[in-house]
Design a protein around this motif. Sequence first.
Motif, PDB file in Angstrom:
ATOM      1  N   THR A 243     -51.266   8.807 -91.198  1.00 18.25           N
ATOM      2  CA  THR A 243     -51.974   9.499 -92.272  1.00 18.25           C
ATOM      3  C   THR A 243     -52.292  10.936 -91.877  1.00 18.25           C
ATOM      4  O   THR A 243     -52.102  11.871 -92.671  1.00 18.25           O
ATOM      5  N   VAL A 244     -52.767  11.130 -90.651  1.00 17.91           N
ATOM      6  CA  VAL A 244     -53.070  12.475 -90.168  1.00 17.91           C
ATOM      7  C   VAL A 244     -51.807  13.324 -90.119  1.00 17.91           C
ATOM      8  O   VAL A 244     -51.802  14.504 -90.520  1.00 17.91           O
ATOM      9  N   LEU A 245     -50.694  12.752 -89.641  1.00 16.40           N
ATOM     10  CA  LEU A 245     -49.435  13.500 -89.576  1.00 16.40           C
ATOM     11  C   LEU A 245     -48.983  13.972 -90.951  1.00 16.40           C
ATOM     12  O   LEU A 245     -48.439  15.073 -91.102  1.00 16.40           O
ATOM     13  N   GLY A 246     -49.192  13.137 -91.969  1.00 17.49           N
ATOM     14  CA  GLY A 246     -48.803  13.524 -93.312  1.00 17.49           C
ATOM     15  C   GLY A 246     -49.542  14.755 -93.805  1.00 17.49           C
ATOM     16  O   GLY A 246     -49.010  15.516 -94.619  1.00 17.49           O
ATOM     17  N   HIS A 247     -50.765  14.976 -93.315  1.00 16.44           N
ATOM     18  CA  HIS A 247     -51.558  16.128 -93.749  1.00 16.44           C
ATOM     19  C   HIS A 247     -51.324  17.372 -92.895  1.00 16.44           C
ATOM     20  O   HIS A 247     -51.410  18.502 -93.406  1.00 16.44           O
ATOM     21  N   VAL A 248     -51.062  17.202 -91.599  1.00 11.05           N
ATOM     22  CA  VAL A 248     -50.970  18.369 -90.710  1.00 11.05           C
ATOM     23  C   VAL A 248     -49.528  18.807 -90.458  1.00 11.05           C
ATOM     24  O   VAL A 248     -49.318  19.868 -89.857  1.00 11.05           O
ATOM     25  N   GLU A 249     -48.552  18.021 -90.896  1.00 14.18           N
ATOM     26  CA  GLU A 249     -47.159  18.365 -90.583  1.00 14.18           C
ATOM     27  C   GLU A 249     -46.759  19.754 -91.078  1.00 14.18           C
ATOM     28  O   GLU A 249     -46.195  20.543 -90.299  1.00 14.18           O
ATOM     29  N   PRO A 250     -47.018  20.139 -92.343  1.00 11.95           N
ATOM     30  CA  PRO A 250     -46.586  21.480 -92.780  1.00 11.95           C
ATOM     31  C   PRO A 250     -47.220  22.602 -91.963  1.00 11.95           C
ATOM     32  O   PRO A 250     -46.540  23.553 -91.556  1.00 11.95           O
ATOM     33  N   LEU A 251     -48.524  22.500 -91.706  1.00 10.40           N
ATOM     34  CA  LEU A 251     -49.213  23.550 -90.943  1.00 10.40           C
ATOM     35  C   LEU A 251     -48.708  23.600 -89.509  1.00 10.40           C
ATOM     36  O   LEU A 251     -48.451  24.680 -88.963  1.00 10.40           O
ATOM     37  N   VAL A 264     -43.887  16.354 -84.375  1.00  8.95           N
ATOM     38  CA  VAL A 264     -44.153  15.524 -85.545  1.00  8.95           C
ATOM     39  C   VAL A 264     -43.148  14.388 -85.635  1.00  8.95           C
ATOM     40  O   VAL A 264     -43.514  13.221 -85.884  1.00  8.95           O
ATOM     41  N   ARG A 265     -41.855  14.690 -85.421  1.00  4.36           N
ATOM     42  CA  ARG A 265     -40.833  13.636 -85.503  1.00  4.36           C
ATOM     43  C   ARG A 265     -41.048  12.580 -84.415  1.00  4.36           C
ATOM     44  O   ARG A 265     -40.890  11.376 -84.661  1.00  4.36           O
ATOM     45  N   ARG A 269     -42.046   8.544 -84.979  1.00  2.27           N
ATOM     46  CA  ARG A 269     -41.180   7.484 -84.459  1.00  2.27           C
ATOM     47  C   ARG A 269     -41.921   6.590 -83.480  1.00  2.27           C
ATOM     48  O   ARG A 269     -41.679   5.384 -83.428  1.00  2.27           O
ATOM     49  N   ARG A 270     -42.827   7.150 -82.697  1.00  2.00           N
ATOM     50  CA  ARG A 270     -43.485   6.409 -81.634  1.00  2.00           C
ATOM     51  C   ARG A 270     -44.927   6.034 -81.998  1.00  2.00           C
ATOM     52  O   ARG A 270     -45.713   5.683 -81.133  1.00  2.00           O
ATOM     53  N   ALA A 271     -45.275   6.079 -83.283  1.00  2.00           N
ATOM     54  CA  ALA A 271     -46.652   5.800 -83.695  1.00  2.00           C
ATOM     55  C   ALA A 271     -47.148   4.431 -83.230  1.00  2.00           C
ATOM     56  O   ALA A 271     -48.284   4.321 -82.744  1.00  2.00           O
ATOM     57  N   PRO A 272     -46.354   3.349 -83.348  1.00  2.00           N
ATOM     58  CA  PRO A 272     -46.872   2.050 -82.861  1.00  2.00           C
ATOM     59  C   PRO A 272     -47.177   2.051 -81.365  1.00  2.00           C
ATOM     60  O   PRO A 272     -48.170   1.456 -80.927  1.00  2.00           O
TER      61      PRO A 272
END
Length: 445
Positions: A243-251, A264-265, A269-272
């Motif tokens: 969820t955090v990545l979805g918000h901060v990825e563009p910035l 970000v990528r 991929r390694r979130a779990p």
Amino acid sequence: MLGLAARSVRQRPGRFLATLLSAFLGAAIIMTFNSLHDTANAPGVDKASADTLTTAASVVGGYGTLLVFFAIASTLTVNVRQRTEEIALLRTTGATPAQITGMIVGESVAVALAGALLATGPAVLGGTVLLDVFQDSGQVAGTVHHSFGPVALISGLGVSLLAATGAALLAVRRATDAATGRRRRTDRKRRFASWAALLTGALAVASTFAMNSTDAALMAAPAYGAILLSVGFALVSTRLLRTVLGHVEPLLTALTGASGYLAVRTLRRRAPELSGILMPLILFTGMATATLYMQGVENDAIAASGLTRSVADKSLETLNLTVVGVIVVFACVMLVNSLYAATAYRVREFGQQRLAGATPAQVLGTVALEGVVLTVTGVFFGTLAALAGILPFTAVRTDGLLPGRGPGIWLAVVATAAAATLATSLLTARRGIRVPAVDAVDLAA
């Protein structure tokens, strides 16, 4: 499989070092505090001293048991996930799931037993030092002598072995579920446990408003509520990170370029796998911040009333500060162990990135950005859990809303979390990129 487990430990001692360290520190802390039970039950100990020693042993023993399980579970989860190919090879050679589970559980129990036995000597010394602290503050009579008996020894060995067995079973089950497509069922169970912890924590925090400002147990409800809220967030840390990545990825991508894109990528991929890192971050931030601020509010309230601090007040402060110390040690160990194991395993990935055109500076920049995102995520949700306990306690104890200590305590907690995260990940990554890229790619994944 037990013989195979013993040979696996002998052939790869470095792989089990993190588990050994977690078991060693966990057993040392548990035996140190549970030795206070032995001391309290010794002949000739007065009732007031016995009550103080028993309370300290019971409270910190409970925290210690929880943290030992989390510490061993986080290191074992990373370890098992890195052995996917080894487990698959064993399956193709005829090993059954039960045999593989027996092997990994046997390895974990052997390492935990070694760590617990090694911790016996430091626990005796630690118990003596802890008793001196209580005696210097006037909470325990000076005539009481430290005793290290069966309660301390059995609890240390028992908790370490049970934690190692349970954590190993959970780690193997997660790996098996991921390999057989049963991940969704496991995720549902984690979400259910998370909601249960969040709901129970919210009820505990809300019960603070039903108490009086002078109640001796006023701090207990918001403190336990903050802890349960931290656990609830930690259980769904994978979802929180995405969820955090979805918000901060563009910035992040706009500000840092290629390193931000790679970070970000990689995090997606390694979130779990990274949930084992976010867990100690959230727990450390939430528990340490809540406990320190509540104790500060309590001290300020007593000073403002003009009353002299009683032995019970001193005992509570010593106990709270000791709990925070236990949390700091364990959270840092969990964090460093998980980060070291996860980053050291990426040597081949770093080599592939360099062969694809990434410079060593870009690789290190990617790792640094990953650490920053993890730190921000863990600190944010840990702070939310802490505030949920601090604000009700402050409102009831002082009729105010915010504690008067300012942001200094929180900044110190954040600085400790950030330093542990960034230093471990960067130093381990720097060591990994020293391996020539071609040689790194040739390493077994």
